[in-house]
Enzyme design. Structure first.
Site, mmCIF file in Angstrom:
data_model
loop_
_atom_site.group_PDB
_atom_site.id
_atom_site.type_symbol
_atom_site.label_atom_id
_atom_site.label_comp_id
_atom_site.label_asym_id
_atom_site.label_seq_id
_atom_site.Cartn_x
_atom_site.Cartn_y
_atom_site.Cartn_z
ATOM 1 N N TYR A 1 -1.579 -0.277 10.498
ATOM 2 C CA TYR A 1 -1.696 -0.745 9.101
ATOM 3 C C TYR A 1 -0.462 -0.295 8.301
ATOM 4 O O TYR A 1 0.113 -1.079 7.547
ATOM 5 C CB TYR A 1 -2.982 -0.174 8.493
ATOM 6 C CG TYR A 1 -3.207 -0.507 7.033
ATOM 7 C CD1 TYR A 1 -3.753 -1.727 6.651
ATOM 8 C CD2 TYR A 1 -2.879 0.408 6.034
ATOM 9 C CE1 TYR A 1 -3.972 -2.023 5.307
ATOM 10 C CE2 TYR A 1 -3.096 0.120 4.694
ATOM 11 C CZ TYR A 1 -3.640 -1.094 4.344
ATOM 12 O OH TYR A 1 -3.852 -1.393 3.010
ATOM 13 N N SER B 1 0.870 -1.200 0.000
ATOM 14 C CA SER B 1 0.000 0.000 0.000
ATOM 15 C C SER B 1 0.893 1.231 0.000
ATOM 16 O O SER B 1 2.034 1.163 0.484
ATOM 17 C CB SER B 1 -0.863 0.011 1.274
ATOM 18 O OG SER B 1 -1.538 1.242 1.408
HETATM 19 N N1 LIG Z 1 -8.667 -0.422 -1.179
HETATM 20 C C1 LIG Z 1 -7.602 0.345 -0.981
HETATM 21 O O1 LIG Z 1 -7.666 1.588 -0.983
HETATM 22 C C2 LIG Z 1 -6.258 -0.297 -0.765
HETATM 23 C C3 LIG Z 1 -5.133 0.497 -0.897
HETATM 24 C C4 LIG Z 1 -3.877 -0.069 -0.707
HETATM 25 C C5 LIG Z 1 -3.774 -1.412 -0.416
HETATM 26 N N2 LIG Z 1 -4.909 -2.163 -0.293
HETATM 27 C C6 LIG Z 1 -4.720 -3.585 0.021
HETATM 28 O O2 LIG Z 1 -5.368 -4.334 -0.975
HETATM 29 C C7 LIG Z 1 -5.707 -5.617 -0.451
HETATM 30 C C8 LIG Z 1 -7.153 -5.923 -0.769
HETATM 31 O O3 LIG Z 1 -7.963 -5.018 -0.041
HETATM 32 P P1 LIG Z 1 -9.355 -4.480 -0.572
HETATM 33 O O4 LIG Z 1 -9.265 -3.010 -0.648
HETATM 34 O O5 LIG Z 1 -9.761 -5.246 -1.769
HETATM 35 O O6 LIG Z 1 -10.282 -4.814 0.679
HETATM 36 P P2 LIG Z 1 -11.491 -5.844 0.878
HETATM 37 O O7 LIG Z 1 -12.514 -5.653 -0.182
HETATM 38 O O8 LIG Z 1 -11.893 -5.694 2.301
HETATM 39 O O9 LIG Z 1 -10.803 -7.255 0.637
HETATM 40 C C9 LIG Z 1 -9.973 -7.854 1.595
HETATM 41 C C10 LIG Z 1 -9.823 -9.306 1.227
HETATM 42 O O10 LIG Z 1 -8.930 -9.916 2.183
HETATM 43 C C11 LIG Z 1 -9.484 -11.147 2.552
HETATM 44 N N3 LIG Z 1 -9.052 -11.519 3.903
HETATM 45 C C12 LIG Z 1 -9.137 -10.785 5.034
HETATM 46 N N4 LIG Z 1 -8.721 -11.523 6.084
HETATM 47 C C13 LIG Z 1 -8.362 -12.736 5.583
HETATM 48 C C14 LIG Z 1 -7.886 -13.932 6.160
HETATM 49 N N5 LIG Z 1 -7.669 -14.048 7.490
HETATM 50 N N6 LIG Z 1 -7.617 -14.989 5.362
HETATM 51 C C15 LIG Z 1 -7.838 -14.898 4.031
HETATM 52 N N7 LIG Z 1 -8.284 -13.801 3.418
HETATM 53 C C16 LIG Z 1 -8.570 -12.735 4.201
HETATM 54 C C17 LIG Z 1 -10.992 -10.970 2.499
HETATM 55 O O11 LIG Z 1 -11.590 -12.227 2.232
HETATM 56 P P3 LIG Z 1 -12.462 -13.080 3.284
HETATM 57 O O12 LIG Z 1 -13.111 -12.125 4.222
HETATM 58 O O13 LIG Z 1 -13.409 -13.833 2.395
HETATM 59 O O14 LIG Z 1 -11.476 -13.998 3.950
HETATM 60 C C18 LIG Z 1 -11.138 -10.060 1.282
HETATM 61 O O15 LIG Z 1 -11.283 -10.815 0.114
HETATM 62 C C19 LIG Z 1 -5.407 -5.551 1.044
HETATM 63 O O16 LIG Z 1 -4.145 -6.156 1.306
HETATM 64 C C20 LIG Z 1 -5.345 -4.061 1.313
HETATM 65 O O17 LIG Z 1 -4.556 -3.756 2.432
HETATM 66 C C21 LIG Z 1 -6.150 -1.648 -0.467
#
Ligand SMILES: NC(=O)c1ccc[n+]([C@@H]2O[C@H](COP(=O)([O-])OP(=O)(O)OC[C@H]3O[C@@H](n4cnc5c(N)ncnc54)[C@H](OP(=O)(O)O)[C@@H]3O)[C@@H](O)[C@H]2O)c1
Length: 258
Positions: free
Chosen positions: A164, A151
């Site tokens: 985070y 991130s």
């Molecule tokens: N959105 C942003 O602005 C942003 C920016 C920078 C980085 N990111 C990173 O991008 C990645 C995806 O995030 P997102 O924005 O798409 O958020 P999201 O929609 O909340 O997705 C998070 C994903 O992580 C999975 N997850 C959480 N805990 C888990 C566990 N214990 N075991 C397996 N899977 C798990 C969830 O699946 P289940 O609940 O089905 O397990 C879900 O599919 C993350 O690493 C986040 O930090 C996001």
């Protein structure tokens, strides 16, 4: 003459595929021809995504995965390879966040974030890499890819998400260690650092006054959509990126330039 990314014959394992970025990464890799394995805890959501990918002519499989449980990681990777075949591309994407000031962080908050984002990502990559290394020893020409989703918060400090930020800084750093140690096995390990992209992790926040203010401070006064990372994920998954290793690539619409 056109050039297109062709991932036919490749097997991609996408963690956190049940929503947000992971859902989109899986779709776009499938559209490029990869067989995708969708992994996370909410298997019902993975099955819905599998059906959608298949209805568009793609090839998808589902495996249950909890990245905070080492046994689950080992079982999910083994299951993925039995179902789909040897993993060529890992998209190490599962992640969580909490929002609070540092003085309010509890041990539970700290462990929740670090066990998923840092420890979970590390051991998923390790488990997949062990298998990639065995195959590289048998076939030194084999190319593999690990894409760690960090991130911009791993590169700079953002308010109210200090833990985070620290968890993602660790992902940035171990990405470089992996790139160094695993380079000789044909594994390219890179990190992507998205800026704000609307997903379940943050969508509530962007509806608030604080969230709207945050958007107004961004260079283009907008946040991204998951499809805004299509080009980057395809680039890092493709054989054509063979000279990109240990890179930490920001995709944040210019957020981190100031
Ligand atoms: N959105 C942003 O602005 C942003 C920016 C920078 C980085 N990111 C990173 O991008 C990645 C995806 O995030 P997102 O924005 O798409 O958020 P999201 O929609 O909340 O997705 C998070 C994903 O992580 C999975 N997850 C959480 N805990 C888990 C566990 N214990 N075991 C397996 N899977 C798990 C969830 O699946 P289940 O609940 O089905 O397990 C879900 O599919 C993350 O690493 C986040 O930090 C996001």
């Amino acid at each position: 003459m056109g050039v297109e990314v062709n991932l036919e014959g490749k097997i991609a394992f996408v963690t956190g595929a049940s929503s947000g970025l992971g859902d989109r990464f899986a779709r776009v890799l499938a559209m490029a021809g990869a067989r995708v394995v969708l992994a996370s805890r909410r298997v019902d959501r993975l099955k819905e995504l599998r059906a959608e990918i298949e209805s568009e002519g793609g090839d998808a499989h589902c495996v249950e995965l909890d990245v905070t449980d080492l046994d689950s990681i080992k079982a999910a990777v083994a299951h993925a390879e039995t179902e789909a075949g040897p993993i060529d591309i890992l998209v190490n994407n599962s992640g969580v966040s909490t929002t609070q000031r540092l003085v309010d962080v509890t041990p539970e908050d700290y462990n929740f974030v670090f066990r998923t984002n840092t420890e979970g990502s590390f051991f998923v990559a390790q488990e997949v890499a062990k298998r990639m290394i065995v195959r590289a020893k048998a076939n030194p020409e084999r190319q593999s890819r690990i894409i760690n989703v960090a991130s911009v918060a791993g590169l700079r400090v953002l308010p109210q998400i200090g833990i985070y930020c620290a968890s993602k800084a660790a992902v940035v750093q171990f990405t470089k260690s992996m790139a160094l140690e695993w380079a000789r096995f044909g594994i390219n390990t890179n990190a992507i650092c998205p800026g704000y992209i609307r997903t379940e992790i943050n969508e509530g926040h962007f509806e608030t006054e604080a969230g709207q203010k945050l958007i107004s401070l961004l260079p283009r006064r907008r946040i991204g959509e998951p499809a805004d990372l299509d080009g980057l994920i395809l680039l890092l998954a493709a054989d054509e990126s063979r000279f990109i290793n240990g890179a930490v690539i920001t995709a944040d619409d210019g957020h981190s330039v100031f």
